[in-house]
Design a protein around this motif. Structure first.
Motif, PDB file in Angstrom:
ATOM      1  N   GLU A   4       8.291  11.997  13.557  1.00 50.01           N
ATOM      2  CA  GLU A   4       8.148  12.397  12.161  1.00 50.01           C
ATOM      3  C   GLU A   4       8.387  11.187  11.262  1.00 50.01           C
ATOM      4  O   GLU A   4       9.334  10.430  11.455  1.00 50.01           O
ATOM      5  N   VAL A   5       7.504  11.002  10.305  1.00 42.41           N
ATOM      6  CA  VAL A   5       7.605   9.878   9.379  1.00 42.41           C
ATOM      7  C   VAL A   5       7.976  10.433   8.015  1.00 42.41           C
ATOM      8  O   VAL A   5       7.249  11.244   7.445  1.00 42.41           O
ATOM      9  N   PHE A   6       9.104   9.988   7.509  1.00 45.11           N
ATOM     10  CA  PHE A   6       9.543  10.396   6.183  1.00 45.11           C
ATOM     11  C   PHE A   6       9.028   9.391   5.149  1.00 45.11           C
ATOM     12  O   PHE A   6       8.557   8.307   5.509  1.00 45.11           O
ATOM     13  N   GLU A   7       9.131   9.775   3.884  1.00 45.14           N
ATOM     14  CA  GLU A   7       8.599   8.920   2.814  1.00 45.14           C
ATOM     15  C   GLU A   7       9.140   7.495   2.915  1.00 45.14           C
ATOM     16  O   GLU A   7       8.384   6.534   2.801  1.00 45.14           O
ATOM     17  N   TRP A   8      10.439   7.351   3.130  1.00 45.24           N
ATOM     18  CA  TRP A   8      11.029   6.018   3.186  1.00 45.24           C
ATOM     19  C   TRP A   8      10.436   5.207   4.350  1.00 45.24           C
ATOM     20  O   TRP A   8      10.166   4.013   4.223  1.00 45.24           O
ATOM     21  N   ASP A   9      10.234   5.852   5.496  1.00 43.38           N
ATOM     22  CA  ASP A   9       9.640   5.175   6.652  1.00 43.38           C
ATOM     23  C   ASP A   9       8.223   4.690   6.325  1.00 43.38           C
ATOM     24  O   ASP A   9       7.842   3.569   6.677  1.00 43.38           O
ATOM     25  N   PHE A  10       7.467   5.551   5.668  1.00 41.98           N
ATOM     26  CA  PHE A  10       6.098   5.239   5.275  1.00 41.98           C
ATOM     27  C   PHE A  10       6.082   4.019   4.351  1.00 41.98           C
ATOM     28  O   PHE A  10       5.329   3.056   4.578  1.00 41.98           O
ATOM     29  N   ILE A  11       6.930   4.035   3.341  1.00 43.01           N
ATOM     30  CA  ILE A  11       7.004   2.920   2.385  1.00 43.01           C
ATOM     31  C   ILE A  11       7.433   1.645   3.094  1.00 43.01           C
ATOM     32  O   ILE A  11       6.847   0.577   2.896  1.00 43.01           O
ATOM     33  N   ARG A  12       8.449   1.733   3.940  1.00 47.34           N
ATOM     34  CA  ARG A  12       8.962   0.556   4.645  1.00 47.34           C
ATOM     35  C   ARG A  12       7.884  -0.071   5.541  1.00 47.34           C
ATOM     36  O   ARG A  12       7.777  -1.290   5.622  1.00 47.34           O
ATOM     37  N   GLU A  13       7.073   0.751   6.204  1.00 47.85           N
ATOM     38  CA  GLU A  13       6.010   0.227   7.065  1.00 47.85           C
ATOM     39  C   GLU A  13       5.034  -0.645   6.278  1.00 47.85           C
ATOM     40  O   GLU A  13       4.573  -1.665   6.762  1.00 47.85           O
ATOM     41  N   PHE A  14       4.724  -0.227   5.058  1.00 50.37           N
ATOM     42  CA  PHE A  14       3.815  -1.018   4.230  1.00 50.37           C
ATOM     43  C   PHE A  14       4.515  -2.238   3.651  1.00 50.37           C
ATOM     44  O   PHE A  14       3.969  -3.343   3.675  1.00 50.37           O
ATOM     45  N   GLU A  15       5.691  -2.053   3.102  1.00 50.91           N
ATOM     46  CA  GLU A  15       6.369  -3.139   2.401  1.00 50.91           C
ATOM     47  C   GLU A  15       6.880  -4.236   3.327  1.00 50.91           C
ATOM     48  O   GLU A  15       7.148  -5.338   2.876  1.00 50.91           O
ATOM     49  N   SER A  16       6.993  -3.965   4.610  1.00 51.00           N
ATOM     50  CA  SER A  16       7.508  -4.969   5.525  1.00 51.00           C
ATOM     51  C   SER A  16       6.397  -5.682   6.302  1.00 51.00           C
ATOM     52  O   SER A  16       6.679  -6.577   7.083  1.00 51.00           O
ATOM     53  N   GLY A  17       5.170  -5.319   6.069  1.00 52.84           N
ATOM     54  CA  GLY A  17       4.079  -5.907   6.838  1.00 52.84           C
ATOM     55  C   GLY A  17       3.077  -6.656   5.990  1.00 52.84           C
ATOM     56  O   GLY A  17       3.307  -6.954   4.814  1.00 52.84           O
ATOM     57  N   MET A  18       1.941  -6.909   6.584  1.00 52.72           N
ATOM     58  CA  MET A  18       0.915  -7.714   5.907  1.00 52.72           C
ATOM     59  C   MET A  18       0.196  -6.964   4.780  1.00 52.72           C
ATOM     60  O   MET A  18      -0.566  -7.562   4.033  1.00 52.72           O
ATOM     61  N   TYR A  19       0.443  -5.657   4.645  1.00 54.09           N
ATOM     62  CA  TYR A  19      -0.200  -4.869   3.593  1.00 54.09           C
ATOM     63  C   TYR A  19       0.751  -4.561   2.447  1.00 54.09           C
ATOM     64  O   TYR A  19       0.542  -3.631   1.682  1.00 54.09           O
TER      65      TYR A  19
END
Length: 101
Positions: A4-19
């Protein structure tokens, strides 16, 4: 097996990567909520694929940018062709996310 992906996980995946520059924080919240609702409507879970999401959706600061990129006159015309997601945290700014078409 899915996680399960929560909002914070979703945001962190984007903000910590190349996107990290593809979406504002408010845009990521709006996109996350849209995708969660879409999952519910479809009745099936989606996998988090940051690359696919970054390729499929674009955040625009204002409608003039959209008009330039897609040659549309009105928001209603755009909505006839694709998904339009308002970025609710900034209603006066006119920021929107659209699905590429």
């Amino acid at each position: 097996m899915k996680t399960e992906v929560f909002e914070w996980d979703f945001i962190r995946e984007f903000e910590s990567g190349m996107y990290k520059n593809n979406f504002s924080r408010a845009g990521l919240r709006a996109l996350y909520n849209y995708l969660i609702d879409l999952e519910d409507d479809m009745g099936e879970e989606m996998s988090l694929d940051v690359v696919a999401i970054a390729c499929d959706y674009t955040e625009y600061e204002d409608f003039k940018e959209v008009q330039r990129d897609y040659n549309v006159e009105t928001l209603e015309e755009l909505e006839q062709h694709t998904t339009v997601i308002p970025v609710d945290d900034e209603p006066s700014s006119g920021r929107i996310i659209i699905q590429a078409y």
